[in-house]
Design an enzyme around this catalytic site. Structure first.
Site, PDB file in Angstrom:
ATOM      1  N   HIS A   1      -3.616  -9.411   3.539  1.00 55.53           N
ATOM      2  CA  HIS A   1      -5.059  -9.500   3.719  1.00 55.53           C
ATOM      3  C   HIS A   1      -5.381 -10.358   4.933  1.00 55.53           C
ATOM      4  CE1 HIS A   1      -6.131  -8.573  -0.770  1.00 55.53           C
ATOM      5  NE2 HIS A   1      -5.938  -7.485  -0.054  1.00 55.53           N
TER       6      HIS A   1
ATOM      7  N   ARG B   1       0.870  -1.173   0.000  1.00 52.84           N
ATOM      8  CA  ARG B   1       0.000   0.000   0.000  1.00 52.84           C
ATOM      9  C   ARG B   1       0.908   1.224   0.000  1.00 52.84           C
ATOM     10  NH1 ARG B   1      -1.905  -3.603   3.956  1.00 52.84           N
ATOM     11  NH2 ARG B   1      -4.005  -4.445   3.549  1.00 52.84           N
TER      12      ARG B   1
ATOM     13  N   HIS C   1      -2.422   2.793  -6.259  1.00 57.28           N
ATOM     14  CA  HIS C   1      -2.976   1.572  -5.663  1.00 57.28           C
ATOM     15  C   HIS C   1      -3.210   0.496  -6.720  1.00 57.28           C
ATOM     16  CE1 HIS C   1      -4.542  -0.460  -2.167  1.00 57.28           C
ATOM     17  NE2 HIS C   1      -5.624  -0.831  -2.846  1.00 57.28           N
TER      18      HIS C   1
ATOM     19  N   ARG D   1      -0.563  -2.110  -6.812  1.00 57.72           N
ATOM     20  CA  ARG D   1      -0.726  -3.208  -5.843  1.00 57.72           C
ATOM     21  C   ARG D   1      -1.659  -4.274  -6.420  1.00 57.72           C
ATOM     22  NH1 ARG D   1      -1.065  -4.740  -0.242  1.00 57.72           N
ATOM     23  NH2 ARG D   1      -3.181  -5.183   0.452  1.00 57.72           N
TER      24      ARG D   1
ATOM     25  N   TYR E   1      -9.259 -11.405  -7.025  1.00 60.66           N
ATOM     26  CA  TYR E   1      -8.328 -11.411  -8.152  1.00 60.66           C
ATOM     27  C   TYR E   1      -8.563 -12.601  -9.080  1.00 60.66           C
ATOM     28  CZ  TYR E   1      -6.036  -7.663  -5.692  1.00 60.66           C
ATOM     29  OH  TYR E   1      -5.790  -6.465  -5.079  1.00 60.66           O
TER      30      TYR E   1
ATOM     31  N   LYS F   1      -1.851  -2.819   7.961  1.00 61.28           N
ATOM     32  CA  LYS F   1      -3.052  -2.389   8.673  1.00 61.28           C
ATOM     33  C   LYS F   1      -3.144  -3.071  10.027  1.00 61.28           C
ATOM     34  CE  LYS F   1      -6.217  -1.046   4.959  1.00 61.28           C
ATOM     35  NZ  LYS F   1      -7.532  -1.317   4.344  1.00 61.28           N
TER      36      LYS F   1
END
Length: 321
Positions: free
Chosen positions: A291, A172, A265, A268, A300, A197
Site C-alpha cells: 500500500h 494481488r 482477492h 489478500r 483492517y 502497482k
C-alpha cells in the site's frame, strides 16, 4: 499503437487540436513516467472523455486549452450533477473527478491553466465498504489441493499454489500471475520479490507451505515452465488467465458453502486481517501489502474492531439476558 495514442484518437471529435495534443502527452506521461497500469489509463481516459463531452454541450462547441483555463467551480458541479442524473454512483463520480484533476494538474505544471477551480469542488461522500475476509479455517480449506474439484490433478495443484500465494503472501492476483518461472519460490525460500502497482517492488516473507505448494504444482505440470516464461500456465501452456482462478474459487465456494464475498482477492484481505488479529502492526502490514498510504491499510483495524464488537455482543451475559 500505444494505449495513450489509441485513447487520444477517440477524443478527436470532442476536443480541439491543441487540447487533443495535451491529452496525448498526459496519457503518455501517466503510462511511461508514472507507469500506471493500462486499466487505470483506460479509466482515466474514459473519465476525461465524459467531461469533454459535457463541455462540448455546456460550452456550445469542442473545448480547447483556453476553455479549460476559464472553467469555474460551478462548471465542475454542473458536470457532477449531470453524471449523477445519469445514474453514476459516488465512487464513479469521485474517480472521475480525480482523473480530471490529474489532467488539469498536468496542464497547470506546464503553466497553461489554473487548476484551482477543480480543487474547490469536493468529491461526493462515499459510504465505507469494508473488505470481507474469510475465516482462517475457511482460508486453509480453500488453499488445500485435496478438494478434487478439477479433472486434472495438476490443475488442482496449480490453483492451490496460486491461492496459497494470495493468502500466504497477501498478493494481488495480478502479482501472482505475473511471476515468471525463474521467480518460482522453493520450499526453502524465505522471501519473494514482487513488482506491484506502479512498478513498485517489495519483499514479502515466504512460508514453507507456499514454496511447497508451488513445487507440487511444478512437479505435476505437463508443460515446460522455465526462464522468463510464466510460472502459472493454462491447459494449453499459455499464461494463466485470472478468470480461471476466479472460476476455481467459484467451485470452491459451492463445495464449501462459502458466501459470494469469498473471492481470490478476499484471500489478500484475509492475509492482512489475520495478521492484524495475531498482533501484526499496521506499518508492517502496509509494507507487505504494498500500500502506498497507511490509510489504505487502516481499514483492517475497522474489520478487527467490528469482529470484536460482534463477539462482545454474542458473549456478554447482559446482552444474552
Amino acid at each position: 499503437m500505444s494505449t495513450a495514442a489509441s485513447a487520444s484518437d477517440q477524443l478527436l471529435v470532442i476536443a480541439r487540436p491543441d487540447l487533443n495534443q495535451r491529452l496525448t502527452q498526459w496519457l503518455d506521461h501517466l503510462g511511461e513516467e508514472r507507469r500506471l497500469a493500462d486499466k487505470t489509463l483506460v479509466a482515466y481516459e474514459r473519465d476525461v472523455r465524459q467531461f469533454l463531452r459535457f463541455l462540448t454541450d455546456h460550452l456550445g462547441g469542442a473545448p480547447g486549452v483556453a476553455d479549460l483555463a476559464d472553467l469555474k467551480p460551478s462548471d465542475f458541479r454542473a458536470f457532477m450533477a449531470r453524471r449523477r442524473q445519469s445514474g453514476a454512483q459516488s465512487r464513479s463520480l469521485a474517480r472521475g473527478l480525480a482523473g480530471i484533476r490529474s489532467f488539469l494538474g498536468f496542464l497547470e505544471r506546464r503553466g497553461e491553466v489554473n487548476a484551482a477551480a477543480s480543487s474547490a469542488v469536493r468529491p461526493p461522500r462515499q459510504g465505507k465498504s469494508l473488505p470481507k475476509p474469510v475465516s482462517a479455517s475457511d482460508a486453509m480449506e480453500i488453499v488445500s489441493s485435496d478438494l478434487a474439484l478439477e479433472a486434472e490433478p495438476w490443475v488442482e495443484a496449480r490453483n492451490a499454489a496460486v491461492l496459497t500465494l494470495l493468502y500466504g503472501c497477501g498478493l494481488r492476483i495480478s502479482e501472482a500471475l505475473s511471476l515468471t518461472a525463474s521467480q518460482a519460490p522453493e520450499p526453502e525460500s524465505r522471501t519473494l520479490k514482487i513488482r506491484g502497482k506502479g512498478g513498485k517492488e517489495r519483499i514479502v516473507p515466504l512460508l514453507p507451505a507456499v514454496g511447497q505448494a508451488v513445487a507440487t504444482y511444478l512437479k505435476l505440470c505437463p508443460h515446460a515452465v522455465s526462464g522468463n516464461g510464466p510460472l502459472f500456465v493454462g491447459v494449453r501452456g499459455g499464461p494463466l488467465n485470472p478468470r480461471l482462478v476466479q472460476r476455481a474459487m467459484e467451485k470452491m465456494r459451492s463445495a464449501l458453502g462459502l458466501p459470494a464475498s469469498a473471492t481470490p482477492h478476499a484471500l489478500r484481505h484475509s492475509f492482512a486481517s489475520h495478521l492484524l488479529a495475531g498482533g501484526g502492526d499496521l506499518r508492517t502490514i502496509q509494507e507487505l501489502l504494498g500500500h502506498a498510504s497507511l490509510s489504505s491499510t487502516q481499514i483492517y483495524t475497522e474489520i478487527d474492531s467490528a469482529r470484536l464488537l460482534d463477539a462482545y455482543d454474542r458473549a456478554h451475559p447482559r446482552h444474552r439476558s
